[in-house]
Every structure is written in C-alpha cells, then in structure tokens.
Motif scaffolding. Structure first.
Motif, PDB file in Angstrom:
ATOM      1  N   ASN A 250     -38.739  52.520 -15.411  1.00 16.67           N
ATOM      2  CA  ASN A 250     -38.761  51.151 -15.398  1.00 16.67           C
ATOM      3  C   ASN A 250     -37.198  50.366 -15.230  1.00 16.67           C
ATOM      4  O   ASN A 250     -36.776  49.923 -16.158  1.00 16.67           O
ATOM      5  N   LEU A 251     -36.553  50.879 -14.385  1.00 14.77           N
ATOM      6  CA  LEU A 251     -35.326  50.523 -13.936  1.00 14.77           C
ATOM      7  C   LEU A 251     -35.563  48.711 -13.716  1.00 14.77           C
ATOM      8  O   LEU A 251     -36.052  48.437 -13.135  1.00 14.77           O
ATOM      9  N   ALA A 252     -34.218  48.219 -14.399  1.00 12.11           N
ATOM     10  CA  ALA A 252     -34.027  46.860 -14.496  1.00 12.11           C
ATOM     11  C   ALA A 252     -35.257  46.091 -15.167  1.00 12.11           C
ATOM     12  O   ALA A 252     -35.537  44.915 -15.060  1.00 12.11           O
ATOM     13  N   HIS A 253     -36.101  46.657 -15.734  1.00  6.68           N
ATOM     14  CA  HIS A 253     -37.159  46.089 -16.437  1.00  6.68           C
ATOM     15  C   HIS A 253     -38.187  45.555 -15.295  1.00  6.68           C
ATOM     16  O   HIS A 253     -38.923  44.522 -15.772  1.00  6.68           O
ATOM     17  N   GLU A 254     -38.193  46.300 -14.348  1.00  2.00           N
ATOM     18  CA  GLU A 254     -39.071  45.559 -13.308  1.00  2.00           C
ATOM     19  C   GLU A 254     -40.165  46.673 -12.702  1.00  2.00           C
ATOM     20  O   GLU A 254     -40.738  46.244 -11.707  1.00  2.00           O
ATOM     21  N   GLY A 255     -40.194  47.708 -13.351  1.00  2.00           N
ATOM     22  CA  GLY A 255     -41.265  48.800 -12.854  1.00  2.00           C
ATOM     23  C   GLY A 255     -40.641  49.610 -11.574  1.00  2.00           C
ATOM     24  O   GLY A 255     -41.150  50.647 -11.114  1.00  2.00           O
ATOM     25  N   ASN A 256     -39.253  49.238 -11.491  1.00  2.00           N
ATOM     26  CA  ASN A 256     -38.687  50.028 -10.568  1.00  2.00           C
ATOM     27  C   ASN A 256     -38.350  51.625 -10.686  1.00  2.00           C
ATOM     28  O   ASN A 256     -38.115  51.902 -11.890  1.00  2.00           O
ATOM     29  N   ASP A 257     -38.418  52.779  -9.897  1.00  2.00           N
ATOM     30  CA  ASP A 257     -38.765  54.019 -10.015  1.00  2.00           C
ATOM     31  C   ASP A 257     -37.292  54.602  -9.523  1.00  2.00           C
ATOM     32  O   ASP A 257     -37.108  54.423  -8.278  1.00  2.00           O
ATOM     33  N   LEU A 258     -36.419  55.356 -10.518  1.00  2.00           N
ATOM     34  CA  LEU A 258     -35.292  56.075  -9.989  1.00  2.00           C
ATOM     35  C   LEU A 258     -35.675  57.348 -10.256  1.00  2.00           C
ATOM     36  O   LEU A 258     -35.889  57.704 -11.399  1.00  2.00           O
ATOM     37  N   ASP A 259     -35.607  58.339  -9.279  1.00  2.00           N
ATOM     38  CA  ASP A 259     -35.712  59.777  -9.318  1.00  2.00           C
ATOM     39  C   ASP A 259     -34.779  60.645  -8.769  1.00  2.00           C
ATOM     40  O   ASP A 259     -34.290  60.371  -7.695  1.00  2.00           O
ATOM     41  N   LEU A 260     -34.117  61.369  -9.435  1.00  2.00           N
ATOM     42  CA  LEU A 260     -33.144  62.225  -9.196  1.00  2.00           C
ATOM     43  C   LEU A 260     -33.076  63.624  -9.376  1.00  2.00           C
ATOM     44  O   LEU A 260     -33.564  63.889 -10.495  1.00  2.00           O
TER      45      LEU A 260
ATOM     46  N   ARG B  97     -34.109  59.251  -4.953  1.00  2.00           N
ATOM     47  CA  ARG B  97     -34.962  58.180  -4.460  1.00  2.00           C
ATOM     48  C   ARG B  97     -34.947  57.038  -5.476  1.00  2.00           C
ATOM     49  O   ARG B  97     -35.243  56.798  -6.672  1.00  2.00           O
ATOM     50  N   TYR B  98     -34.830  55.694  -4.924  1.00  2.00           N
ATOM     51  CA  TYR B  98     -35.090  54.356  -5.656  1.00  2.00           C
ATOM     52  C   TYR B  98     -36.446  53.757  -4.927  1.00  2.00           C
ATOM     53  O   TYR B  98     -36.298  53.522  -3.675  1.00  2.00           O
ATOM     54  N   THR B  99     -37.364  53.261  -5.781  1.00  2.00           N
ATOM     55  CA  THR B  99     -38.372  52.901  -5.180  1.00  2.00           C
ATOM     56  C   THR B  99     -38.684  51.657  -6.078  1.00  2.00           C
ATOM     57  O   THR B  99     -38.845  51.325  -7.330  1.00  2.00           O
ATOM     58  N   VAL B 100     -39.028  50.476  -5.070  1.00  2.00           N
ATOM     59  CA  VAL B 100     -39.392  49.307  -5.550  1.00  2.00           C
ATOM     60  C   VAL B 100     -40.633  48.893  -5.187  1.00  2.00           C
ATOM     61  O   VAL B 100     -41.384  48.864  -4.071  1.00  2.00           O
TER      62      VAL B 100
ATOM     63  N   GLN C 231     -33.881  56.886   0.141  1.00  2.00           N
ATOM     64  CA  GLN C 231     -33.585  58.002  -0.225  1.00  2.00           C
ATOM     65  C   GLN C 231     -32.292  58.839   0.154  1.00  2.00           C
ATOM     66  O   GLN C 231     -31.698  58.226   1.207  1.00  2.00           O
ATOM     67  N   LEU C 232     -31.707  59.376  -0.739  1.00  2.00           N
ATOM     68  CA  LEU C 232     -30.462  60.203  -0.372  1.00  2.00           C
ATOM     69  C   LEU C 232     -30.753  61.705  -0.363  1.00  2.00           C
ATOM     70  O   LEU C 232     -31.140  62.085  -1.442  1.00  2.00           O
ATOM     71  N   ASN C 233     -30.216  62.580   0.500  1.00  2.00           N
ATOM     72  CA  ASN C 233     -30.665  63.741   0.498  1.00  2.00           C
ATOM     73  C   ASN C 233     -29.245  64.499   0.604  1.00  2.00           C
ATOM     74  O   ASN C 233     -28.800  64.280   2.093  1.00  2.00           O
ATOM     75  N   LEU C 234     -28.772  65.320  -0.138  1.00  2.00           N
ATOM     76  CA  LEU C 234     -27.499  66.183   0.271  1.00  2.00           C
ATOM     77  C   LEU C 234     -27.888  67.598   0.124  1.00  2.00           C
ATOM     78  O   LEU C 234     -28.507  67.999  -0.939  1.00  2.00           O
TER      79      LEU C 234
ATOM     80  N   MET D  14     -29.873  59.752   4.875  1.00  2.00           N
ATOM     81  CA  MET D  14     -30.253  58.741   4.188  1.00  2.00           C
ATOM     82  C   MET D  14     -31.496  58.030   4.939  1.00  2.00           C
ATOM     83  O   MET D  14     -31.450  57.848   6.217  1.00  2.00           O
ATOM     84  N   GLU D  15     -32.473  57.817   3.941  1.00  2.00           N
ATOM     85  CA  GLU D  15     -33.842  57.293   4.732  1.00  2.00           C
ATOM     86  C   GLU D  15     -34.161  55.943   3.831  1.00  2.00           C
ATOM     87  O   GLU D  15     -34.361  55.937   2.633  1.00  2.00           O
ATOM     88  N   PHE D  16     -34.667  54.846   4.559  1.00  2.00           N
ATOM     89  CA  PHE D  16     -35.191  53.706   4.318  1.00  2.00           C
ATOM     90  C   PHE D  16     -36.529  53.820   4.696  1.00  2.00           C
ATOM     91  O   PHE D  16     -36.961  53.770   5.997  1.00  2.00           O
TER      92      PHE D  16
END
Length: 600
Positions: free
Chosen positions: A314-324, A338-341, A354-357, A372-374
């Motif tokens: 619940n990032l930014a209290h908007e239901g956004n998903d941050l997955d590391l 991955r950051y999902t809106v 998405q960012l992948n190293l 990096m993928e959009f």
C-alpha cells in the motif's frame, strides 16, 4: 595364565528410540486387551437380503439403543422389544431407495453368552416413477437457465424412486433460482403420490420463483488505509445487477487473493432490502502492509541460494505495490524490483515498471544483465492477461571463448490464459502463453530481430488417481545479424529442471567448432508425465522429455531424458524430486532434479 573375560560391549540407546519402544509396547498391550473386549460384544445384529447403500442405511437404523447393554449384561426385555421394532425400522430405512414393499423378519438367537438379532430382508421390487409433473411459476419461469435446470431433473418416468435423487433435484432447482436473484423461490406443491399397490409413483412438483432481487449499494468497513476507488475494484458486481450468491463468493475471493486482508466477510443485508434491492456489507481486517522475508533454498538449476524479499502492498496509501528481491545463489545472483500501479476500473489491469540486475554463470555462458521493463497489463477475462511492454537491456557476456556486449530495445506483446482446478496441487486444467518481441537499430538496438516464444501445458485426470501432464516449449527467431551478436538472454538453450531433465541447466544447444555449446535461434521441447497420487499428500510419476535448441529445422538433434519422480505436497506447493536418465552418449547415467511448486 587364563585371559580375563572380555567385557560385553554396551551401546547406549538413544532416548527417542527408548520412547518409541515404550509406546510400541503400550500399543501392543492395548491391542491385545482390546481384542477380547471386541470379541465379547454381547449383542450382534446380522442383516441379510439387501446390499449396498440400502444395507448401510438399514444397519444405521438398527444400531443398538444406549442402555440395552450395561456392565456387559443384556436387558432381555429391552432386547425383545428392540427385535419387535426392527422390521418396521428396516422397512422405513429401505424406502429412500425405492423399496416400499419390503418384507422383514427379525428374531433373537442365543449363542452361549452372546445374543444375535437376525434380520432377514426381502426388499421386493422397487417403486418406479411413471410421471413427473414439474412446473415453473413466477417471474423467472421463462429463464433459460431455469428451464435447463428443470429439464435435467434426476428422476424421470421409468426410473426407480430414490428419495436422494428427488431431494437433490429440488435443491438444485431452488439453488439455481436463488443464484439468478429469485431469493424467495419455494415449492408451493411438492408431492410424491405412491399407488396403493406400492408399485408406481407420481411426482407433482411446482417451483414458484417469486420476484427477482437486485444488488443495491455496497458498504466497506475496516480498510481505512485504502482509497475507495482501489477497494471497489474487488467487487464483482455493480449496483443494479441481479442478485447472485456466486458474485458474492467471487467478491470475497477477490479480496482474499489480494494478500492485503487477513479476514474478509461479505454479507448480503437482505433484511434491509427495499423494493427487492439488497445492500451488501463488506467487513475487512487488514493484513500488515509491509513484509520482510528471508529465505533459504536449493534448486538443481541454481544451486543453494539465499534471498531477502521486501514488499509494501500500500505504497503512498493508494494500493500501489512495491516488490523487491535480493537473491544470491551458486550460479545466479541479482536484484529484482517491481513497482505496480493498479487500474482504478479493473481488478486484473495494472501498469508496472521493473528493474532487473543479474549475474549468471553456467556451463555454457557467463552474463551480466541490467534490464528495465515498462508494461501495461489488461485483464481480458477469467485467467486471461494481455501485456504490451517495452524492455531495455544492456548485457555483457561470454559464450565459449567469445566475450561481447549487447544493447537491446525490445517492444513486445505477451498473452496468457490459464485455468486450473487448484493452484497448489492441480489435477486438471491448462495454460498457454505467447510472447512476440522484436528489436531494430532504428530504435537504439545493436541488432535487428523478431522472436516468438510459445509455451503450453495441460493436465488431464485419469481414472485410478492418475494425472497426465503434457507440456511443450517453443521458440523461433528471425535474425539479420549472426547469432554471435546476440546475448545469451536472447538465445535458446535446453536442459534443466523445466526443460529436458537428465541434462544440466542450459547445457543443450548448437555447438561451435570446439564442441562448446553456444545456443541456438530456435527451440523445441516436449514432455509427458504420468503421476499417481499416493495417500493424502504424496505422489509418484514417470516422465519422458525430449527437445533441444537448434539453428536449422533440417538438422534438429533432439535429446531425450526419462525417469521417475517423487512428490510431496504442502500448503505452499509441491516438493518434487526427480531421477532422470539421459539417452545421450557419454552422459552420466542418472541426474537428480529438485524443484519446489508446480510449473505452469
């Protein structure tokens, strides 16, 4: 001089073993003493002349009443009374199975210290249905779903009158009506008329659907941290839709599967309905929004591994998903983020970056990748997902003795569809996916290509607790430059846990002049597996895999591996151990593969 006698060797017994031996001795003692008790049961009831479910029902009806035997002694007056009542009880127990003309005789026989109640049954011919008069009335009488349900009523002319089928048919009719929104559906007439000679029966059944109900507004409690627009995505119905218990269940499942709520209760408030509009209350108990999970594991493709997974739902209290995720394995190390809106209008749609190293070292190549993928995900229906995306990657690599680097800008489109009966231990279902992507110098890539990747998997249940699993993986490339200009992430290799078992990970493919695997332009891999379920959580299987990567369809060198597997299923997925034999000359006779979960 006599030699002293050697001291006996005494090995101390582990405490746990001593405990198990004590338990075994106690269990044996209990069994030895329990057997005579069972053998000394003073009253036995013996039923003959009928079998199957009807026999089981008669036995249940003739269970000895409490108090007939006290302190091992039989109350004889009570036993005689039980025997006099047994015929009527048996006849009643036979009626649900169509036997309305049964003749039953019961008698008490003395056998030493024991008494036996012998019940002899002559069931006679069962009653058969000669007419089913089934009518639908009310607003929903002409609904095609209702007419279809009525047409499938389990009893018809000529069938044996089974009460279980009759009740099942009634329940199905009423359930169908209620699922369509006719919550007051009821039977003003429900009769079974049996002829005086007890040979035939007529069924007279009328279902009145009543008025149709609709959904009113939905009130959500207990999730104040999430915005209303985000929460309403999980509601499977709209205001004004016909009321449906199935839609309520889907709504509850949507909230539960979001992983954001510990408890979900969806309640239709029918008592508050006005003008046949039912409001709905959703009570939620939020789960922790942030989690940090370390992990330790092992896979034959990657070796031993350590990982740390952080997630904020619940990032930014908007239901956004941050997955590391940070992971370190013997042959694979990297970081993935991955950051999902989520979409405001659709549960299955979202936008993500998405960012992948990653650094990977296997027998065929070494590579360091930054990508990096959009992407934009569109939920098209049940289990269907369409994703246009743009991927930008920089890769430094070494294949055989050739070191190089590559920059690719890859626009693409993915589509997948899946449907399985269980996501932990599926026994039926399917999945297929296709990925189309390309690159060109005009868009900033070092090379030009078009590539298509397809995967399909199917599970089919087979009688005898067997499950047949087949899968196929394909890849096809059209290149303008030599294959050597492509990085390993774009080339195709075969071999490994999810490819051709019996061979090491990414060890199969075209070779250079020195015999080193360098990967190919195309891929074709197929597999068949037959699994037999054992007990509750175990299974064994046999499998046969075949396939390879290649550059020319005229010169495909398919490699084969076959073997056996053992599976143990837990609440988080299956633990799968495979012993695979490769059929290639010079290969090791057996290779072990270990995986966790089911690969869709």
């Amino acid at each position: 001089m006599a030699q002293p006698e050697a001291a006996p060797l005494v090995v101390p017994m582990p405490r746990t073993l001593v405990t198990y031996l004590r338990l075994a001795v106690c269990a044996a003692w209990l069994l030895c003493h329990a057997a005579p008790l069972c053998a000394k049961e003073p009253v036995l009831v013996d039923v003959s002349g009928v079998e199957g479910d009807a026999l089981d029902n008669v036995r249940r009806a003739l269970e000895l009443p409490h108090g007939l035997v006290r302190d091992g002694k039989v109350d004889r007056l009570w036993l005689d009374r039980f025997a006099r009542q047994a015929p009527e009880k048996a006849r009643t127990a036979l009626q649900p199975y169509g036997f309305y003309r049964a003749k039953v005789v019961a008698a008490v026989r003395e056998e030493g210290e024991k008494s036996r109640v012998e019940v002899v049954v002559d069931p006679g011919e069962p009653v058969r249905v000669v007419e089913v008069d089934l009518k639908l009335e009310g607003e929903g009488a002409e609904q095609k779903e209702m007419r279809r349900q009525a047409a499938s009523f389990p009893l018809a002319a000529g069938r044996v009158l089974l009460q279980t089928d009759y009740e099942r048919g009634k329940s199905a009719l009423q359930a169908q009506a209620q699922n369509l929104g006719y919550l007051d559906a009821d039977f003003p007439r429900h009769e079974i008329r049996i002829s005086p000679d007890l040979a035939t029966a007529r069924i007279l059944l009328t279902l009145n659907t009543g008025a149709r109900y609709f959904f009113d507004g939905t009130h959500i409690e207990g999730a104040g941290d999430y915005p209303d627009t985000f929460l309403k995505r999980f509601i499977a119905f709209k205001e004004g839709d016909p009321f449906s218990y199935a839609k309520l269940g889907e709504t509850q499942l949507n909230f539960a599967n979001s992983e954001r709520f510990r408890q979900v209760v969806v309640t239709p408030q029918r008592e508050e309905a006005k003008e046949h509009k039912v409001p709905v209350l959703v009570r939620l108990t939020s789960a922790p929004r942030r989690t940090l999970r370390p992990g330790v594991g092992y896979g034959t493709d990657t070796g031993g591994r350590l990982s740390v997974h952080y997630r904020d739902l619940n990032l930014a209290h908007e239901g956004n998903d941050l997955d590391l995720s940070l992971y370190v394995a013997e042959r694979l190390q990297g970081f993935a983020g991955r950051y999902t809106v989520p979409s405001e209008s659709d549960l299955r749609s979202s936008t993500s970056i998405q960012l992948n190293l990653q650094r990977e070292t296997v027998s065929s190549y070494q590579t360091r990748l930054a990508a990096m993928e959009f992407d934009r995900n569109f939920g098209l229906g049940r289990g269907e997902l369409a994703t246009p995306y743009l991927k930008i990657q920089q890769e430094n690599y070494k294949v055989a003795n050739v070191s190089s680097k590559s920059r690719l800008v890859l626009p693409g489109f993915r589509f997948s569809k899946d449907r399985f009966n269980d996501m932990i231990r599926p026994t039926s279902g399917y999945r297929f996916s296709v990925d189309l992507r390309g690159a060109h110098q005009y868009f900033g890539s070092d090379t030009a290509l078009v590539q298509a990747i397809g995967n399909a998997s199917v599970l089919v249940p087979v009688p005898g607790r067997f499950t047949f699993h087949a899968r196929v993986n394909t890849g096809y490339s059209v290149l303008t430059d030599p294959l050597a200009e492509l990085p390993p992430s774009i080339r195709f290799f075969a071999g490994g846990d999810q490819s051709v078992r019996g061979y090491t990970y990414q060890s199969l493919g075209p070779r250079d002049a020195a015999g080193r695997v360098v990967g190919g332009k195309h891929l074709l891999v197929g597999s068949v597996e037959l699994e037999r379920a054992l007990f509750k959580n175990w299974g064994v299987s046999v499998f046969d895999d075949i396939g390879n990567a290649f550059n020319d369809f005229a010169n495909i060198d398919l490699m084969q591996g076959a073997g056996v597997g053992v599976h143990y299923y837990t609440a988080v997925g299956g633990l799968n151990l495979y012993l695979a034999h490769p059929f290639a000359a010079g290969a090791s006779p057996v290779r072990i593969h270990f995986t966790v979960g089911f690969e869709f």
